[in-house]
Design a protein around this motif. Structure first.
Motif, PDB file in Angstrom:
ATOM      1  N   LEU A 118       7.924   5.280   8.996  1.00 46.65           N
ATOM      2  CA  LEU A 118       7.943   6.182   8.059  1.00 46.65           C
ATOM      3  C   LEU A 118       6.530   6.122   7.207  1.00 46.65           C
ATOM      4  O   LEU A 118       5.885   5.262   6.975  1.00 46.65           O
TER       5      LEU A 118
ATOM      6  N   ALA B 171      13.095   9.536  -5.941  1.00 48.61           N
ATOM      7  CA  ALA B 171      11.843   9.990  -6.539  1.00 48.61           C
ATOM      8  C   ALA B 171      10.698  10.093  -5.923  1.00 48.61           C
ATOM      9  O   ALA B 171       9.682  10.036  -6.355  1.00 48.61           O
ATOM     10  N   ALA B 172      10.720  10.107  -4.374  1.00 49.87           N
ATOM     11  CA  ALA B 172       9.371  10.154  -3.553  1.00 49.87           C
ATOM     12  C   ALA B 172       9.028  11.424  -3.682  1.00 49.87           C
ATOM     13  O   ALA B 172       9.727  12.546  -4.054  1.00 49.87           O
ATOM     14  N   GLN B 173       7.643  11.726  -3.465  1.00 44.34           N
ATOM     15  CA  GLN B 173       6.862  12.874  -3.557  1.00 44.34           C
ATOM     16  C   GLN B 173       6.753  13.462  -2.054  1.00 44.34           C
ATOM     17  O   GLN B 173       6.729  14.775  -1.817  1.00 44.34           O
TER      18      GLN B 173
ATOM     19  N   ASP C  19       9.916   4.335  -5.165  1.00 43.96           N
ATOM     20  CA  ASP C  19      10.175   5.642  -5.620  1.00 43.96           C
ATOM     21  C   ASP C  19      11.774   5.627  -5.256  1.00 43.96           C
ATOM     22  O   ASP C  19      12.285   6.723  -4.608  1.00 43.96           O
TER      23      ASP C  19
ATOM     24  N   ALA D 291      15.190   8.348  -0.944  1.00 46.36           N
ATOM     25  CA  ALA D 291      14.110   7.988  -1.711  1.00 46.36           C
ATOM     26  C   ALA D 291      14.047   8.866  -2.875  1.00 46.36           C
ATOM     27  O   ALA D 291      12.905   9.747  -2.857  1.00 46.36           O
TER      28      ALA D 291
ATOM     29  N   GLY E 126      13.712   4.272  -3.120  1.00 45.28           N
ATOM     30  CA  GLY E 126      14.145   4.186  -1.902  1.00 45.28           C
ATOM     31  C   GLY E 126      13.986   2.658  -1.475  1.00 45.28           C
ATOM     32  O   GLY E 126      13.278   1.991  -2.200  1.00 45.28           O
TER      33      GLY E 126
ATOM     34  N   GLU F 238       0.778  -1.206  -0.032  1.00 48.06           N
ATOM     35  CA  GLU F 238      -0.120   0.195   0.220  1.00 48.06           C
ATOM     36  C   GLU F 238       0.959   1.239  -0.025  1.00 48.06           C
ATOM     37  O   GLU F 238       1.572   1.388   1.125  1.00 48.06           O
ATOM     38  N   ALA F 239       0.823   1.872  -0.880  1.00 44.92           N
ATOM     39  CA  ALA F 239       1.575   3.286  -1.116  1.00 44.92           C
ATOM     40  C   ALA F 239       0.909   4.133  -2.369  1.00 44.92           C
ATOM     41  O   ALA F 239       1.597   4.099  -3.409  1.00 44.92           O
TER      42      ALA F 239
ATOM     43  N   VAL G 183       5.746   6.982   3.275  1.00 41.93           N
ATOM     44  CA  VAL G 183       6.710   7.334   1.997  1.00 41.93           C
ATOM     45  C   VAL G 183       5.403   7.192   1.019  1.00 41.93           C
ATOM     46  O   VAL G 183       4.867   6.157   0.796  1.00 41.93           O
ATOM     47  N   ASP G 184       5.025   8.407   0.612  1.00 37.89           N
ATOM     48  CA  ASP G 184       4.215   8.411  -0.580  1.00 37.89           C
ATOM     49  C   ASP G 184       2.766   7.655  -0.361  1.00 37.89           C
ATOM     50  O   ASP G 184       2.468   6.827  -0.930  1.00 37.89           O
ATOM     51  N   SER G 185       2.233   7.790   1.059  1.00 43.30           N
ATOM     52  CA  SER G 185       1.104   7.274   1.443  1.00 43.30           C
ATOM     53  C   SER G 185       1.353   5.966   2.056  1.00 43.30           C
ATOM     54  O   SER G 185       0.292   5.292   2.395  1.00 43.30           O
ATOM     55  N   GLY G 186       2.241   5.216   1.902  1.00 47.50           N
ATOM     56  CA  GLY G 186       2.760   3.782   2.441  1.00 47.50           C
ATOM     57  C   GLY G 186       3.359   4.164   3.408  1.00 47.50           C
ATOM     58  O   GLY G 186       4.250   4.917   3.901  1.00 47.50           O
ATOM     59  N   THR G 187       3.251   3.052   4.644  1.00 48.40           N
ATOM     60  CA  THR G 187       3.895   3.081   5.826  1.00 48.40           C
ATOM     61  C   THR G 187       4.840   1.987   5.787  1.00 48.40           C
ATOM     62  O   THR G 187       4.709   0.590   5.354  1.00 48.40           O
ATOM     63  N   PHE G 188       6.190   2.407   5.925  1.00 53.81           N
ATOM     64  CA  PHE G 188       7.555   1.719   5.972  1.00 53.81           C
ATOM     65  C   PHE G 188       8.108   1.752   7.170  1.00 53.81           C
ATOM     66  O   PHE G 188       8.164   2.824   7.863  1.00 53.81           O
ATOM     67  N   ASN G 189       9.158   1.060   7.491  1.00 55.57           N
ATOM     68  CA  ASN G 189      10.099   1.303   8.481  1.00 55.57           C
ATOM     69  C   ASN G 189      11.372   1.961   7.829  1.00 55.57           C
ATOM     70  O   ASN G 189      11.623   1.907   6.815  1.00 55.57           O
TER      71      ASN G 189
ATOM     72  N   ILE H  80      16.368   9.851   5.056  1.00 56.05           N
ATOM     73  CA  ILE H  80      15.764   8.588   4.177  1.00 56.05           C
ATOM     74  C   ILE H  80      16.226   8.829   2.605  1.00 56.05           C
ATOM     75  O   ILE H  80      16.034   9.885   2.215  1.00 56.05           O
TER      76      ILE H  80
END
Lengths: 372, 372
Positions: free
Chosen positions: B103, B60-62, A106, B58, A108, A57-58, B105-111, B56
């Motif tokens: 975190l 290309a992240a927004q 993206d 990434a 990362g 989910e992203a 990252v672009d609406s996704g939940t990551f560590n 972090i």
């Protein structure tokens, strides 16, 4: 020595853990959550053919990919579904057993929030398990279970308390008069002292073998073997002295003082996978008075010309996956036998430089240890 | 009962673990990697004031944000640096001690790929450590160390082998005639049996107390207490019977059979943090013949009207952080003492519903246990 390292590297680079011989067939839609998922997580999933399917989910991401997939294609590129999640399936079945992986979101590098994490590649990576046809031997079954103890042992040479995990076979506490042989078992490059329990299920392999009466109970000690910082591709710069001091002068005396061991050379074995095999080879050749049983799992070979102390070695065990260098392992064992050593080879079918090879290797090795 | 749960929830929601009383001051540029980073990782970092800084990669992240930051502002929003990485610093100092985070990252939940992971919120979360002024009591020091054993115990009621971790004090193996009391110690909602060792450093707290002669050595048993699936906010639907069966009918007999325990009520304690405190309260009231020492850490209170069996209880210990409900804890202990119970309160200064509260609570509790 350098040649041996190069072979390990080449074999590893050629094998991404994928069954590249199989062509893409119709995907059977019987996907189930991987057994290594975090509690309650539906993805990643695995089907009966060994395909893996991912869902991340992203919604606002521009691109999401997974490092697992057929070799040379840069993994599996996920596509955005209508609900904003990213989904994708590997373009072929993966090898049976355990695989490390990570996401690229993206640009990362992140782990999959659905999967458990395992220490490999010098970081905690996501893990996925493709059920193996022979998984029974490392499954959690209703048999007497040993324990895994986390110990902190003093290390003067590195000026700290170091961690080790110690597998204690079932029954250890029931007879205080009984002493046990010990196997010192090393992880690979980029891994640590958690690998053999978490990825390797060494405790379950042993519990099951002992329950079937197929091996003598023995203690296994697993500690961190990367006392030098070694970058991948620079293993030939590895110096064994620091770790050899920790192992031989600090850990072994601590284990012999704090556990009921049979504290002599003939009841002490050393084994390791990949880089841990390289360490095993170096230390056993340097210290023939310490260990009597040697095992290299996807970790190179011994040759008769290596100055192996004939009077002290009881077993040399060499193994690898069939997609590594099986002929190298088999030929080395033939030469060792011709030279009069008790040598055994084992080739894990349809696996590469990966943990199913090493789970199986431990399963084959254990019954051969400490036989007299 | 429901009121008590509501209080726990409200206290938790009001406290994000942040020292909101402090206004933003000049940030001192003495940031160092958090002690809970993965090996070799430079970020996240912490400075001497308790600010945390994140980096972090990434490119290309927004958008990238971190869940830690002053309350009500949705955490810390990172900004893109010239090298394509995302960086940001909390807008205030965090409480001393351990914090979970993740975190977005672009609406996704990551560590955070730089940090170690800890099981909380029903998932493996990133963790960061703000050095506490009193961290010495849970630091790894050159003292005799106990062991943490991972055991698998048979559970008929849940039809599986269940995992527990057992802290064995130093010296246990040296005198086979000595038996030990046992503390059963429970984690909080969304955590598991790894929490008290990994986040709580329970083994180091005990090793240090024992080395200073401040506590009797005892065994600590930590297992998973969420046998029902309980969603956060629905703790009032929690049924204790399943876990009570696992604990009292399966785990305790296994521990008494496999470790050198003093297997009677007066040498058995139960404690828990948050939801684990709620479980402790329910089980000790249901089973006064099993436990004699009770402790709730940020887990509500006992009152004299709770039908606590006066003849059987030796200690009631209640604690919380000063930013939780200290008056509730203190007043409950006053009432219990007036009613003739041996009750003790402890308030952890400048902490909330978080692990420094619980490390300190264990440090205060241990010397009070099994005194006769």
């Amino acid at each position: 020595m350098k040649n041996q390292i190069v072979i390990i590297l080449v074999v590893l680079l050629l094998n991404g853990g994928f069954c590249s011989a199989q062509s893409q067939s119709k995907i059977i839609e019987d996907f189930k959550p991987s057994t290594l998922n975090q509690p309650g997580k539906e993805y990643p999933q695995v089907n009966s053919q060994g395909y893996a399917r991912f869902r991340i989910e992203a919604p606002a991401a521009q691109s999401v990919s997974v490092s697992l997939g057929l070799g040379g294609k840069g993994g599996t590129i996920l596509t955005k579904a209508e609900d904003g999640s990213w989904m994708g399936t590997t373009d072929g079945p993966l090898d049976e057993g355990f695989h490390y992986y990570h996401l690229t979101v993206d640009s990362g590098t992140f782990n999959d929030p659905g999967a458990l994490n395992f220490y490999g590649s010098v970081r905690w990576e996501s893990g996925i398990e493709i059920p193996a046809h022979d998984q029974d031997f490392y499954s959690l079954k209703d048999v007497p279970h040993g324990k895994i103890e986390q110990i902190l042992f003093p290390s003067k040479s590195t000026n700290t308390s170091r961690r080790a995990f110690v597998y204690i076979p079932p029954g250890y506490d029931n007879d205080q008069a009984k002493n046990y042989p010990v196997l010192y078992l090393q992880h690979g490059w980029g891994e640590d002292e958690t690998a053999w329990s978490n990825q390797g299920h060494a405790n379950l392999v042993m519990d099951n073998l002992i329950a079937e009466g197929k091996t003598k109970p023995f203690i296994i000690v697993m500690t961190y073997g990367m006392t030098n910082e070694v970058r991948w591709g620079h293993l030939n710069e590895f110096k064994i002295e620091d770790f050899q001091t920790v192992l031989v002068e600090e850990l072994i005396p601590y284990i012999d003082a704090n556990f009921r061991t049979i504290a002599d050379q003939s009841h002490r074995a050393m084994a390791g996978l990949s880089m841990g095999g390289m360490e095993t080879r170096m230390i056993t050749l340097n210290k023939p008075e310490v260990f009597s049983h040697y095992a290299l799992l996807s970790g190179g070979v011994y040759k008769p010309v290596d100055n192996i102390d004939r009077s002290k070695v009881k077993l040399i065990f060499l193994s690898c996956g069939s997609r590594e260098n099986p002929d190298g392992v088999k030929n080395a064992v033939v030469s060792l036998k011709e030279a009069g050593y008790n040598a055994v080879s084992y080739v894990s079918e349809n696996t590469a430089h990966e943990f199913l090879t090493w789970r199986r290797s431990l399963h084959e090795l254990a019954p051969l240890l400490f036989k007299d």
